[in-house]
Design an enzyme around this catalytic site. Structure first.
Site, PDB file in Angstrom:
ATOM      1  N   HIS A  13       8.515  50.203 -39.574  1.00 31.41           N
ATOM      2  CA  HIS A  13       9.825  49.731 -39.122  1.00 31.41           C
ATOM      3  C   HIS A  13      10.643  49.072 -40.234  1.00 31.41           C
ATOM      4  CE1 HIS A  13       8.097  50.695 -35.280  1.00 31.41           C
ATOM      5  NE2 HIS A  13       9.167  50.299 -34.619  1.00 31.41           N
TER       6      HIS A  13
ATOM      7  N   ARG B 181      22.524  31.526 -18.970  1.00 32.93           N
ATOM      8  CA  ARG B 181      21.342  30.926 -19.624  1.00 32.93           C
ATOM      9  C   ARG B 181      20.010  31.580 -19.219  1.00 32.93           C
ATOM     10  NH1 ARG B 181      24.092  25.860 -18.541  1.00 32.93           N
ATOM     11  NH2 ARG B 181      25.317  25.362 -20.390  1.00 32.93           N
TER      12      ARG B 181
ATOM     13  N   HIS C 189      15.788  56.273 -33.920  1.00 32.09           N
ATOM     14  CA  HIS C 189      14.872  55.203 -34.326  1.00 32.09           C
ATOM     15  C   HIS C 189      13.486  55.748 -34.693  1.00 32.09           C
ATOM     16  CE1 HIS C 189      12.906  51.352 -34.503  1.00 32.09           C
ATOM     17  NE2 HIS C 189      12.111  51.652 -33.507  1.00 32.09           N
TER      18      HIS C 189
ATOM     19  N   GLU D 154       6.163  56.363 -32.330  1.00 28.06           N
ATOM     20  CA  GLU D 154       5.551  55.098 -31.908  1.00 28.06           C
ATOM     21  C   GLU D 154       4.118  55.341 -31.414  1.00 28.06           C
ATOM     22  OE1 GLU D 154       6.978  52.325 -32.560  1.00 28.06           O
ATOM     23  OE2 GLU D 154       9.160  52.581 -32.448  1.00 28.06           O
TER      24      GLU D 154
ATOM     25  N   HIS E   1      14.049  50.630 -40.358  1.00 29.03           N
ATOM     26  CA  HIS E   1      15.296  49.900 -40.076  1.00 29.03           C
ATOM     27  C   HIS E   1      16.275  50.036 -41.249  1.00 29.03           C
ATOM     28  CE1 HIS E   1      13.376  47.022 -36.872  1.00 29.03           C
ATOM     29  NE2 HIS E   1      13.527  48.250 -36.435  1.00 29.03           N
TER      30      HIS E   1
ATOM     31  N   LYS F  70      10.851  41.900 -26.361  1.00 36.97           N
ATOM     32  CA  LYS F  70      11.770  41.817 -27.507  1.00 36.97           C
ATOM     33  C   LYS F  70      13.079  42.445 -27.075  1.00 36.97           C
ATOM     34  CE  LYS F  70       9.093  41.974 -31.760  1.00 36.97           C
ATOM     35  NZ  LYS F  70       8.777  42.830 -32.929  1.00 36.97           N
TER      36      LYS F  70
ATOM     37  N   GLU G  76       5.299  37.019 -31.964  1.00 38.11           N
ATOM     38  CA  GLU G  76       5.100  37.601 -33.293  1.00 38.11           C
ATOM     39  C   GLU G  76       4.874  36.561 -34.385  1.00 38.11           C
ATOM     40  OE1 GLU G  76       7.322  41.308 -34.093  1.00 38.11           O
ATOM     41  OE2 GLU G  76       7.504  40.556 -36.131  1.00 38.11           O
TER      42      GLU G  76
ATOM     43  N   LYS H 165      -0.309  47.886 -26.345  1.00 32.42           N
ATOM     44  CA  LYS H 165       0.841  46.975 -26.476  1.00 32.42           C
ATOM     45  C   LYS H 165       0.628  45.721 -25.627  1.00 32.42           C
ATOM     46  CE  LYS H 165       5.357  46.060 -27.422  1.00 32.42           C
ATOM     47  NZ  LYS H 165       6.626  46.568 -27.882  1.00 32.42           N
TER      48      LYS H 165
ATOM     49  N   ASN I 139       5.066  46.676 -36.118  1.00 28.51           N
ATOM     50  CA  ASN I 139       6.220  47.058 -36.943  1.00 28.51           C
ATOM     51  C   ASN I 139       5.858  48.043 -38.047  1.00 28.51           C
ATOM     52  OD1 ASN I 139       8.152  45.482 -35.624  1.00 28.51           O
ATOM     53  ND2 ASN I 139       7.428  43.658 -36.669  1.00 28.51           N
TER      54      ASN I 139
ATOM     55  N   ARG J 299       1.156  40.642 -33.715  1.00 29.09           N
ATOM     56  CA  ARG J 299       2.214  41.515 -33.172  1.00 29.09           C
ATOM     57  C   ARG J 299       3.011  42.203 -34.276  1.00 29.09           C
ATOM     58  NH1 ARG J 299       6.335  40.601 -28.062  1.00 29.09           N
ATOM     59  NH2 ARG J 299       7.364  42.626 -28.312  1.00 29.09           N
TER      60      ARG J 299
HETATM   61  N1  GLY Z   1       8.377  47.166 -31.025  1.00 30.12           N
HETATM   62  C1  GLY Z   1       7.565  46.190 -31.659  1.00 30.12           C
HETATM   63  C2  GLY Z   1       7.252  45.025 -30.800  1.00 30.12           C
HETATM   64  O1  GLY Z   1       7.567  45.021 -29.624  1.00 30.12           O
HETATM   65  O2  GLY Z   1       6.697  44.079 -31.271  1.00 30.12           O
END
Ligand code: GLY
Length: 359
Positions: free
Chosen positions: A245, A118, A262, A182, A249, A140, A234, A224, A242, A238
């Site tokens: 992305h 947990r 990626h 990035e 993705h 994340k 997010e 960041k 993306n 945040r």
């Molecule tokens: N890689 C995008 C984020 O961490 O929000």
């Protein structure tokens, strides 16, 4: 050594950045729990850096597991290998996991730490540029699913992030470029000066000039940390992180995980998002060309792979985590250094981009 703070109340933590950080025991010891330590790495990074990290952590007698390298192994099967090792060896709730590797290892270890008994503590020790500027920070964590990238995961913050830019000397050129996608993203969404600096220094980064890498890593981590501090889960800003992305993705899913790295998929995705913006007059054609040129100079694709059809894009993009009430939301640049998350974009601009209609 530079130290940045990610201010998140009781979940606050530090990012230590500096060459040689990997070998400095004091950067780790204060963040470890009382119980056993397990380093999670992969079969590419392990032979390069595991012994160094084990030495830095020697006082804690760490154990280690090396899983197969690569995005296609970021799945339940690999995570189960880690859980089996932890359970078999009696790791308890006071254990700390240490992720040594790129984004795959960081995401997998973080998700493992979020679930194991947990939730236990973990540290991030990223060894790729992509993980050092992005994936290792912000909590994340996820594994991929056959239905989509990073679909099974959790928000779970690390206790610390230790970034050693010296590890980038052994990074494969494709991986280095992948990380630059990035870095370019941060310039585009939040910092015009960074974008300008990149236009002047991208070759130094490709040549692994350490002062240039340090500058880029520190600036990206600052951005960041600020974004995550403002919007940890997010709900708003945040999502700007993306940029590229949603398209990226879809590319990774359509080609098969690991076929394009990626960052390569994100780079093409950034160019596609910029193309949608330019079709709506949100971005000037000259700005669009600057973006495409920088992406190309970073050794990255600025076009999607021909093998991915518009239908595949639409199908996979519809599964994006930003979709709300069935409505697609896209991160779109509005000039250099500014972007928005919008469901109010022109559907024709997206369709024309996916079908490669000339601008
Ligand atoms: N890689 C995008 C984020 O961490 O929000």
């Amino acid at each position: 050594m530079n130290t940045l703070n990610v201010p998140l109340g009781t979940r606050s933590y530090q990012i230590h950045i500096g060459s040689g950080a990997l070998t400095q025991p004091e950067l780790f010891s204060v963040h470890l729990q009382k119980g056993a330590v397990c380093i999670i790495t992969d079969d590419r990074v392990g032979p390069l850096y595991l012994a160094k990290l084990e030495q830095a952590l020697a006082a804690f007698e760490p154990r280690s597991v090396a899983v197969p390298n690569g995005e296609r192994h970021k799945n339940w099967r690999t995570l189960d290998m880690v859980f089996r090792f932890l359970l078999k060896n009696g790791f308890g709730r006071d254990a700390t996991l240490v992720a040594l590797g790129g984004g795959v290892i960081g995401d997998l270890t973080g998700f493992g730490a979020a679930c194991y008994q947990r939730g236990i503590a973990y540290l991030q020790v990223p060894t790729t540029l992509l993980a050092q500027v992005d994936a290792a920070i912000g909590g994340k964590t996820a594994i991929n699913h056959v239905y989509g990238k990073n679909m099974i995961g959790a928000f779970h913050q690390p206790r610390a992030v230790v970034v050693d830019p010296g590890t980038l000397v052994t990074l494969e050129p494709r991986e280095l470029s992948s990380g630059l996608a990035e870095v370019i993203k941060y310039g585009l969404i939040a910092d015009e000066d960074l974008f300008l600096w990149l236009e002047g220094h991208v070759q130094e980064l490709l040549d692994r000039d350490l002062p240039a890498l340090n500058h880029a890593i520190n600036r990206c981590c600052e951005i960041k940390a600020a974004v995550v501090a403002e919007d940890e889960q997010e709900q708003g800003r945040r999502a700007l992180l993306n940029l590229g992305h949603t398209f990226g993705h879809a590319i990774e899913r359509a080609l098969g995980y690991g076929e394009w790295l990626h960052g390569e998929a994100v780079a093409a995705g950034i160019a596609m998002a910029a193309e949608v913006s330019v079709r709506m007059d949100w971005l000037k054609p000259a700005e669009y060309r600057r973006i495409c040129r920088l992406v190309e100079r970073a050794g990255l694709p600025n076009r999607p792979p021909a093998a991915v059809t518009p239908g595949q894009f639409l199908e996979y993009m519809q599964r994006d985590k930003k979709v709300r009430q069935g409505r697609q939301r896209l991160v779109l640049p509005k000039g250099i250094g500014q972007a928005v998350v919008s469901d109010d974009f022109d559907a024709d601009a997206l369709a024309d981009t996916l079908t490669h209609k000339p601008l």
